[in-house]
Each structure stands twice: as structure tokens, then as C-alpha cells.
Scaffold this motif. Structure first.
Motif, mmCIF file in Angstrom:
data_model
loop_
_atom_site.group_PDB
_atom_site.id
_atom_site.type_symbol
_atom_site.label_atom_id
_atom_site.label_comp_id
_atom_site.label_asym_id
_atom_site.label_seq_id
_atom_site.Cartn_x
_atom_site.Cartn_y
_atom_site.Cartn_z
ATOM 1 N N UNK A 15 33.011 33.663 12.017
ATOM 2 C CA UNK A 15 32.759 32.458 12.809
ATOM 3 C C UNK A 15 33.341 31.250 12.088
ATOM 4 N N UNK A 16 34.080 30.447 12.834
ATOM 5 C CA UNK A 16 34.717 29.267 12.262
ATOM 6 C C UNK A 16 34.487 28.083 13.194
ATOM 7 N N UNK A 17 34.695 26.882 12.683
ATOM 8 C CA UNK A 17 34.543 25.674 13.496
ATOM 9 C C UNK A 17 35.751 25.510 14.418
ATOM 10 N N UNK A 18 35.660 25.633 15.732
ATOM 11 C CA UNK A 18 34.571 26.166 16.546
ATOM 12 C C UNK A 18 35.156 27.315 17.354
ATOM 13 N N UNK A 19 35.473 28.399 16.676
ATOM 14 C CA UNK A 19 36.086 29.542 17.327
ATOM 15 C C UNK A 19 35.717 30.810 16.564
ATOM 16 N N UNK A 20 36.089 31.964 17.137
ATOM 17 C CA UNK A 20 35.699 33.255 16.586
ATOM 18 C C UNK A 20 36.926 34.114 16.302
ATOM 19 N N UNK A 21 36.905 34.776 15.167
ATOM 20 C CA UNK A 21 37.967 35.711 14.807
ATOM 21 C C UNK A 21 37.389 37.117 14.763
ATOM 22 N N UNK A 22 38.107 38.069 15.402
ATOM 23 C CA UNK A 22 37.658 39.463 15.451
ATOM 24 C C UNK A 22 38.730 40.361 14.833
ATOM 25 N N UNK A 23 38.348 41.024 13.770
ATOM 26 C CA UNK A 23 39.258 41.938 13.092
ATOM 27 C C UNK A 23 38.741 43.367 13.222
ATOM 28 N N UNK A 24 39.636 44.273 13.593
ATOM 29 C CA UNK A 24 39.329 45.700 13.666
ATOM 30 C C UNK A 24 39.971 46.338 12.428
ATOM 31 N N UNK A 25 39.269 46.395 11.303
ATOM 32 C CA UNK A 25 39.894 46.770 10.030
ATOM 33 C C UNK A 25 40.454 48.190 10.014
ATOM 34 N N UNK A 26 39.838 49.088 10.764
ATOM 35 C CA UNK A 26 40.311 50.474 10.769
ATOM 36 C C UNK A 26 41.442 50.696 11.762
ATOM 37 N N UNK A 27 41.699 49.696 12.608
ATOM 38 C CA UNK A 27 42.726 49.825 13.631
ATOM 39 C C UNK A 27 43.920 48.910 13.388
ATOM 40 N N UNK A 28 43.773 47.974 12.438
ATOM 41 C CA UNK A 28 44.872 47.078 12.120
ATOM 42 C C UNK A 28 45.154 46.042 13.179
ATOM 43 N N UNK A 29 44.095 45.549 13.841
ATOM 44 C CA UNK A 29 44.252 44.581 14.925
ATOM 45 C C UNK A 29 43.378 43.359 14.660
ATOM 46 N N UNK A 30 43.887 42.188 15.012
ATOM 47 C CA UNK A 30 43.131 40.941 14.896
ATOM 48 C C UNK A 30 43.263 40.156 16.193
ATOM 49 N N UNK A 52 29.077 19.057 16.133
ATOM 50 C CA UNK A 52 29.133 18.341 17.410
ATOM 51 C C UNK A 52 29.675 19.157 18.577
ATOM 52 N N UNK A 53 30.465 20.186 18.318
ATOM 53 C CA UNK A 53 31.018 21.006 19.401
ATOM 54 C C UNK A 53 30.379 22.392 19.464
ATOM 55 N N UNK A 54 29.175 22.500 18.945
ATOM 56 C CA UNK A 54 28.461 23.782 18.954
ATOM 57 C C UNK A 54 28.373 24.378 20.361
ATOM 58 N N UNK A 55 28.069 23.554 21.358
ATOM 59 C CA UNK A 55 27.883 24.051 22.725
ATOM 60 C C UNK A 55 29.173 24.593 23.325
ATOM 61 N N UNK A 56 30.315 24.285 22.717
ATOM 62 C CA UNK A 56 31.610 24.714 23.248
ATOM 63 C C UNK A 56 32.167 25.920 22.505
ATOM 64 N N UNK A 57 31.367 26.516 21.624
ATOM 65 C CA UNK A 57 31.841 27.621 20.798
ATOM 66 C C UNK A 57 31.553 28.956 21.479
ATOM 67 N N UNK A 117 40.985 33.609 29.652
ATOM 68 C CA UNK A 117 40.598 32.883 30.856
ATOM 69 C C UNK A 117 40.011 31.512 30.533
ATOM 70 N N UNK A 118 40.142 31.095 29.270
ATOM 71 C CA UNK A 118 39.675 29.779 28.862
ATOM 72 C C UNK A 118 40.660 29.185 27.850
ATOM 73 N N UNK A 119 40.823 27.886 27.908
ATOM 74 C CA UNK A 119 41.561 27.152 26.888
ATOM 75 C C UNK A 119 40.547 26.529 25.950
ATOM 76 N N UNK A 120 40.711 26.737 24.658
ATOM 77 C CA UNK A 120 39.799 26.210 23.636
ATOM 78 C C UNK A 120 38.381 26.750 23.809
ATOM 79 N N UNK A 121 38.246 27.857 24.521
ATOM 80 C CA UNK A 121 36.945 28.500 24.649
ATOM 81 C C UNK A 121 36.084 28.019 25.790
#
Length: 360
Positions: free
Chosen positions: A141-156, A227-232, A300-304
Motif C-alpha cells: 500500500x502506497x500513498x494513494x495507490x496499491x501495488x500487487x506482485x505475484x512473486x511466484x509468477x513474475x507479474x506486477x 487527505x486522499x484516503x477516501x480515494x484510495x 475502469x478508473x483513472x487515479x483509482x
């Protein structure tokens, strides 16, 4: 007369509130319509606790009404004082034992489910060839977005979590800056992401999300983080195992290719202004400064949170702070020699970014 009107006003308010709350059961974003076993377990706990609270309220109301009716002055007179029961050992035992029993009834399944959902031992199981049998996702989790890594599949990916249906999906949760909380309301969860440690749990998804509104479930940050918690927000796409495997292969092999003169111009601008923070390939490892954009055209969203249109994308690029205060994306002046991007530059960037896809 006025008292009667006030009662009707209260009744009207409660009726309106009931109608309003009836809209909270959307399948893609509601704990009231669980989409997997974890969500159902948590929903059952919600029903149990609600039933216990309702029982307590009903009993208290009955006792209260009986006291009002039985000891009203019109019935017993002005000078009658009911028998005093202060200090009654029998009553004290009753209202001590009953709450304890109710708490035990609620505590037993709560403890069982807590340990059940925290059991991630199967995360490390391997098959005869030494390959992991379960899908594991490292969530950052980062300000204000999410990163998903599949370590066994080599995908981010970023802002888009893709998972298979009909099996447990395991999560390693952490935060890169401040405390956040990972929550997919329809599937369950709501577990903190901390900077100092990794939290682990699993979720299950019963059905594919293709039939839902927007074709996805929605996830949220459930911890006030700025301040942008609700948009995450982020989206969750669930696929059957065959389609999920195909998505993984596409994510690992698809290269970002600009099609057309305008998109080519956009790629050139991107490579001189944005490439330092954003990757355009889903193959690799996590840790990017900005979100991975390999699947930007599939979102389906810009900036979440904004509708996925070129106009919104251009507005976002040219003034990200006005739309998501506190986010770490630089203002265009920092990237474009002290000036905002021109309309021509924005058109080119939007054309290029909208063409980034691993599903088409």
C-alpha cells in the motif's frame, strides 16, 4: 397534536433511512452479499452479533414497558411505592451471568474464525515439480495507490488485482509509507498493512466478476492515511483458473507498443518525462516509485476513482494534486521544463496510455 406530529416525523425518518440503507447491498461492494467463504464466515458473525444485540434490546424494552404499565400512577395511585429490589443477589446473578453467557456464545465462533482465516500454512505448499500450488500476492500500500506482485509468477500490477476463483488466494500485506488497511468488502478481510511488519491472510472468491457492474469487485483502504484516503480504491477481477493462467501469460509476454503516430508521440513524451517512475511491462518485480501502467488501458478508473476517459486522464496528468491531494505524483511543471503539458502533448500521452493493455 404536536407530540403526534413529532412521532410521525421520527417514523418517516426511520423509513427513509431504511430505504437508503437498502441500497448498500450492491454485490460488487457490500459485506451483505459475501462473494466467498471468508466473507460468508464474517457475515455469519455479523448475523450472530446482531441477533444477540436484538435479543438484549427486546428483553430490555419488554421489561421497561411492563414496568411502565404495571406501576403507572393511574393504576396504583399517587402514594404507592413499588417493592425495592436494590441489592438483590438473585437479580445481580442474573444480569451478570446472562451477559457472560452471551459473550461466550459470540466469542467461541469469533476465535475459531480468527485462527482459521490466519492459517496460511498452505501458502508454501509445492507440487511434485517444486512449484507453488497456491496463488500468493504481495500487496504494498502506497500513498494513494496499491501495488500487487505475484512473486511466484513474475507479474506486477497496480490498482488491479486479478485472482482465480474457487481456491484460496494468499496475501502478504505491507505498507511503503504510512499505515493503510486492505479491504475487499464483498470478499472479507480488512487487515492492516504496516510499515514495520508483514500481515498474512487468505481470501476466496466464488464466482467470476464479469457479470458484476463494471465487471469487477472493488477494494478500499480502510485506515485513515491522509487527505486522499477516501480515494484510495482498487479493482478486483476474478477469473476461472484457465482464464487466470492465460492472463498471467499475457502479462508476462505483452510488450508496450505504440500504435499510430499520435501514440508514438505520446510514447516519446512518456520516455522523457514519466518512465523514471512508471513501468509499462507487467513482467518483473515490485518496488516502482509510481504505479505500473502495463494494464492502464484495461482499467475502469483513472487515479483509482475517476471515470476512465481520455479527458479525465489529461486533467489528472496536468494537475494531480487538485484531484488527489497529498499523492506523490509530480506536477507537470517538474517534468516539462517548468510548464504544464500542452494540449497536443496531453492528447499524445492519453493516446499512448489508453493503448497499454495486457487483455486485448
Amino acid at each position: 397534536m404536536m407530540k403526534g406530529l413529532k412521532k410521525w416525523r421520527l417514523f418517516s425518518l426511520l423509513a427513509a433511512l431504511t430505504i437508503f440503507l437498502s441500497g448498500c447491498g450492491e454485490e460488487y461492494l457490500s459485506t451483505l452479499t459475501p462473494a466467498g467463504q471468508v466473507g460468508r464466515d464474517q457475515f455469519n458473525l455479523l448475523l450472530l452479533s446482531t441477533a444477540i444485540m436484538t435479543l438484549v434490546v427486546i428483553v430490555v424494552v419488554i421489561i421497561y414497558v411492563l414496568a411502565l404499565v404495571k406501576f403507572r400512577r393511574k393504576k396504583v395511585g399517587e402514594n404507592v411505592i413499588p417493592k425495592q429490589v436494590e441489592g438483590s443477589h438473585t437479580l445481580e446473578v442474573i444480569w451478570t451471568v446472562i451477559p457472560i453467557l452471551l459473550l461466550i456464545v459470540l466469542a467461541i465462533p469469533t476465535v475459531i474464525y480468527t485462527y482459521k482465516h490466519a492459517d496460511v500454512s498452505a501458502m508454501d505448499h509445492v507440487d511434485a515439480d517444486g512449484n507453488k500450488t497456491a496463488v500468493t500476492v504481495n500487496v504494498t500500500a502506497k500513498l494513494y495507490w496499491w501495488e500487487f506482485e505475484y512473486p511466484d509468477l513474475g507479474v506486477v500490477t497496480a490498482q488491479e488485482l486479478v485472482v482465480p476463483t474457487g481456491e484460496k488466494v494468499y496475501f502478504n500485506l505491507k505498507a511503503a509509507d504510512v499505515k493503510h488497511s486492505f479491504w475487499i468488502p464483498a470478499a472479507g478481510g480488512k487487515l492492516d498493512t504496516n510499515v514495520e511488519n508483514v500481515n498474512q491472510f487468505y481470501l476466496e472468491f466464488d464466482k467470476e466478476s464479469a457479470g458484476l457492474k463494471d465487471g469487477v469487485f472493488y477494494g478500499k483502504c480502510a485506515e485513515l492515511c491522509g487527505p486522499s484516503h477516501a480515494l484510495m480504491d482498487f479493482k478486483v477481477k476474478t477469473l476461472n483458473r484457465t482464464d487466470f493462467n492465460a492472463w498471467v501469460e499475457s502479462a508476462k509476454t505483452t510488450e508496450a507498443v505504440a500504435e499510430g503516430d499520435l501514440a508514438t508521440q505520446g510514447e516519446e513524451i512518456f520516455n522523457t518525462s514519466c518512465i523514471a517512475c512508471h513501468a509499462t511491462s507487467a513482467a518483473g518485480s515490485a518496488g516502482g516509485v509510481g504505479p505500473n501502467l502495463a494494464a492502464f488501458g484495461d482499467r475502469n478508473r483513472v487515479a483509482g476513482f475517476m471515470e476512465h476517459t481520455e479527458e479525465n486522464l489529461k486533467n489528472w496528468i496536468n494537475d494531480p494534486q487538485s484531484y488527489k491531494p497529498g499523492n506523490l505524483m509530480p506536477q507537470p511543471e517538474q517534468l516539462n521544463n517548468g510548464e504544464k503539458f500542452s494540449d497536443e502533448q496531453l492528447d499524445a500521452l492519453a493516446e499512448y496510455l489508453m493503448g497499454l493493455s495486457i487483455e486485448k
